[in-house]
Write an enzyme that holds these catalytic residues in place. Structure first.
Site, PDB file in Angstrom:
ATOM      1  N   GLU A  14      39.034  32.342  39.125  1.00 31.54           N
ATOM      2  CA  GLU A  14      39.830  32.615  37.910  1.00 31.54           C
ATOM      3  C   GLU A  14      39.982  31.391  37.018  1.00 31.54           C
ATOM      4  OE1 GLU A  14      44.068  34.761  36.788  1.00 31.54           O
ATOM      5  OE2 GLU A  14      42.906  35.371  38.524  1.00 31.54           O
ATOM      6  N   ASP A  67      42.347  35.529  41.394  1.00 28.51           N
ATOM      7  CA  ASP A  67      43.624  35.722  42.085  1.00 28.51           C
ATOM      8  C   ASP A  67      43.671  37.098  42.740  1.00 28.51           C
ATOM      9  OD1 ASP A  67      44.470  33.254  41.369  1.00 28.51           O
ATOM     10  OD2 ASP A  67      46.007  33.895  39.960  1.00 28.51           O
ATOM     11  N   TYR A  72      50.327  32.154  48.289  1.00 28.49           N
ATOM     12  CA  TYR A  72      50.192  32.804  46.976  1.00 28.49           C
ATOM     13  C   TYR A  72      51.568  33.141  46.395  1.00 28.49           C
ATOM     14  CZ  TYR A  72      48.403  35.970  43.385  1.00 28.49           C
ATOM     15  OH  TYR A  72      48.103  36.574  42.189  1.00 28.49           O
TER      16      TYR A  72
END
Length: 691
Positions: A8, A104, A307
């Protein structure tokens, strides 16, 4: 043959390349023996704008609304076309036989990569990397366990549905309001009910009337016992409270009942994103956006955090085996706690934290196995990391236990009550045991009881902070953990909401918008219903086509309501000052470094600062920063404290050229460019064309 890996961001792409052994660096990618790692720059593509479907849709007018394309399509975004072109060239290379989506692991990350693959017409096998941390170990294990991309088709559908719904509702309602009332008025399915929440709290404050009331308490050995609910506990008239106190003063007070209870409090389970943003706002006054940014850095650059964009607080059962490594990583933060936990085999005391059924796309936020390099962290990053570590270590500590004793005292048929708490096990709370107060026996008559009259004043509700607003948004299903910070910032940047000393308020423009916009957009019910539908799409329980048809019908209704509305709009940003160029009134707007005044006439380009800019140049007399003023002979410094003026540049009054003056102005001042939304710019352009 090689596999094309799409990350990303460049930073993540470079880390993946390093772990996979790819070393041949190029401007847009890094190549290895078996892989080519490239990256997006966030979104490289977006939904087409109205004028991309029909030329006549470029004109902002009510007649063309609602704008509902027969089939929505995507197009490259400005300024990032070079990267998209590079990815397309890589995808078409003959030695590329497959791709891996490494963006992601979430709804928006899926959309970023899928749109790229769709745009470049990639028709080779695609797999998905799904990891919850950016450590070397997590990346290696993730590539060993790649999933077929088809497994995430429903998540992609959900992302498309969200994007198209926001386009249909947000663009149409915003354009209808803007054209109808001739000012930049932004509305949306999530941001408008969020704004309404802040306004509702303000209305409570505005209508609040303080009231005085009195209570009677029983003082026992320096401890206060209060009247039990059920009896009259509050008195509007002091005389009434005094009469009760006088009546009870000479009467015997007996211990009527004693209740003992062991209270056990387990440590809280790990943070999800919203709760961490709330706590950081309460503790450090960080905005939700700032907290998310710090967490992203801890996740991507330092690799010490899992995350962050998660709505789960639980962990999966297979993570129990990783607890020892994570404890070793955070040992320097609390050596004693970690030592005890490791001695216990790294076993958590809060067993309920492991629950696969309560983990969605990602587990709760916890430290990774990577040892933090504190010296490389900024102080604010360290604050957030410490919060996560504290919550994590609580899982290994014993539960807090205390004996709670409730005493009920009876006098003339009226009961008073007081509580005492004795700490048995401090556990995760790590609190000192309080001094145990006097104890009593049932049936005992108290010696020298005293009755006190207490005066109280009801307090007005407080303005919402980001912490309390995030809590309300979460409770009503407004937005997702990943989007709530962005929504708050958008409301502030569009001048609908203001933030001062961590308190939120609605601007005059925002208050008026709430009276102009459709009632169904003001409440969170409609948006919560849509968010639930998006979750159903992600779970393959609802077709995205069915959802979009509902959104199209809703959009048509909302636009119709605005068109037929009889509401009147007043532009609160207009001032009494007139433009020296065209004579129209000037409007006050926010810029990056203060307020500016711009002409309300869209064809006039006049603009100036509302107040003089403060430079970095110091006054020769008081040494305070001087202001920059404009005069007949150009710009000059002026001290508002000493009233000393000084020509910009040479203190010897040497005449400067215009080029030198501009150079000095740039040196001593910062950019005063106005922060203006793309919508406002598009509106100005459209209105110029229409005139």
């Amino acid at each position: 043959m090689k596999t094309l890996i799409i990350a990303e961001k460049p930073s993540v792409g470079k880390e993946i390349a390093r772990v996979l052994g790819a070393t041949q660096k190029n401007k847009n990618y890094i190549e290895g023996k078996d892989v080519i790692v490239t990256w997006a720059l966030g979104h490289l593509l977006g939904l087409k704008m109205p004028e991309d479907y029909k030329k006549e849709w470029a004109n902002w007018d009510l007649e063309s609304l609602p704008l509902i394309p027969p089939k929505m399509a995507i197009k490259p975004l400005k300024n990032t076309g070079h990267q998209l072109k590079a990815i397309k060239q890589l995808a078409n290379r003959k030695d590329i036989d497959s791709a891996v989506i490494a963006t992601d692991a979430g709804r928006e990350g899926e959309l970023v990569a899928r749109w790229i693959l769709e745009y470049v017409h990639f028709n080779k096998p695609v797999k998905r990397l799904w990891i919850s941390s950016q450590t070397d170990k997590a990346i290696k294990e993730g590539f060993k366990n790649l999933k077929p991309s088809k497994q995430y088709d429903a998540l992609y559908d959900s992302a498309i549905a969200r994007s198209q719904a926001d386009w249909l509702v947000g663009l149409n309602v915003t354009r209808a309001l803007t054209v109808r009332y001739q000012d930049s008025l932004s509305a949306g399915r999530v941001q408008t009910p969020t704004l309404a929440m802040v306004r509702k709290q303000e209305e409570k404050i505005e209508t609040f009337m303080p009231e005085t009331f009195y209570t009677v308490s029983l003082m026992v050995d320096g401890q206060k016992a209060t009247l039990i609910e059920g009896a009259k506990t509050k008195f509007k008239d002091r005389k009434e409270a005094e009469e009760l106190a006088t009546k009870l003063k000479s009467k015997p007070v007996k211990v009527n009942e004693i209740k003992e209870k062991i209270q056990t409090d387990y440590a809280p389970i790990p943070y999800d994103l919203t709760e961490l943003q709330r706590d950081a706002n309460k503790r450090y006054q960080f905005s939700a956006k700032k907290t998310l940014g710090l967490m992203q850095t801890l996740y991507e650059r330092h690799k010490v955090l899992s995350y962050p964009r998660t709505d789960s607080k639980h962990l999966t059962t297979d993570m129990a085996a990783t607890m020892k490594d994570r404890l070793h990583a955070v040992q320097s933060f609390s050596p004693d706690v970690v030592k005890k936990a490791l001695k216990n085999g790294g076993q958590v005391t809060q067993k309920g934290v492991f629950n696969n059924s309560k983990v969605t796309d990602h587990h709760g936020i916890i430290p990774t196995e990577e040892r933090p390099r504190v010296e490389k962290m900024e102080s604010d990053e360290l604050k957030i990391y410490r919060m996560v570590v504290e919550r994590f270590l609580g899982l290994f500590l014993p539960a807090y236990q205390a004996k709670k004793t409730t005493y009920q005292f009876l006098v003339e048929g009226i009961q008073f009550q007081c509580q005492q708490e004795e700490v048995i096990e401090a556990g995760w709370k790590q609190v000192e045991a309080p001094k145990v107060d006097a104890s009593y026996k049932k049936g005992e008559t108290l010696k020298k009881p005293q009755f006190a009259i207490n005066k109280h004043l009801t307090e007005a509700p407080s303005r919402l902070t980001e912490a309390t607003l995030l809590q309300k948004m979460e409770k009503t299903g407004l937005g997702t953990p990943a989007t709530r910070a962005e929504i708050i910032e958008k409301l502030i940047s569009s001048e609908l909401m203001e933030r001062a000393q961590n308190k939120l308020s609605v601007s005059p423009k925002g208050r008026q918008l709430l009276t102009l916009v459709n009632p169904t957009l003001v409440t969170p019910d409609l948006t919560a219903k849509w968010e639930k539908a998006l979750e159903e799409i992600a779970a393959s329980k609802l077709k995205k086509e069915v959802f979009i048809k509902q959104i199209e019908a809703e959009t048509t209704r909302l636009v119709k309501e605005i068109k037929t509305s009889n509401q009147v709009y007043t532009d609160h940003s207009l001032t009494n000052k007139t433009c020296p160029d065209c004579g129209e009134k000037l409007k006050e707007k926010n810029a990056r470094d203060g307020k500016i005044l711009v002409c309300s006439n869209t064809e006039c380009s006049y603009r100036r600062r509302k107040d003089p800019k403060v430079s970095m140049h110091r006054c020769s007399q008081c040494h305070k920063k001087m202001e920059i003023h404009e005069g007949k002979n150009g710009a000059y410094f002026k001290c508002k404290f000493c009233n000393i003026s000084e020509k910009i540049g040479d203190k010897k009054n040497k005449k400067m050229s215009k080029h030198e003056e501009k150079k000095m102005l740039k040196k001593y001042s910062q950019s005063e460019e106005e922060v203006e939304s793309p919508l406002a710019l598009a509106l100005k352009a459209a209105m110029k064309e229409n005139k």
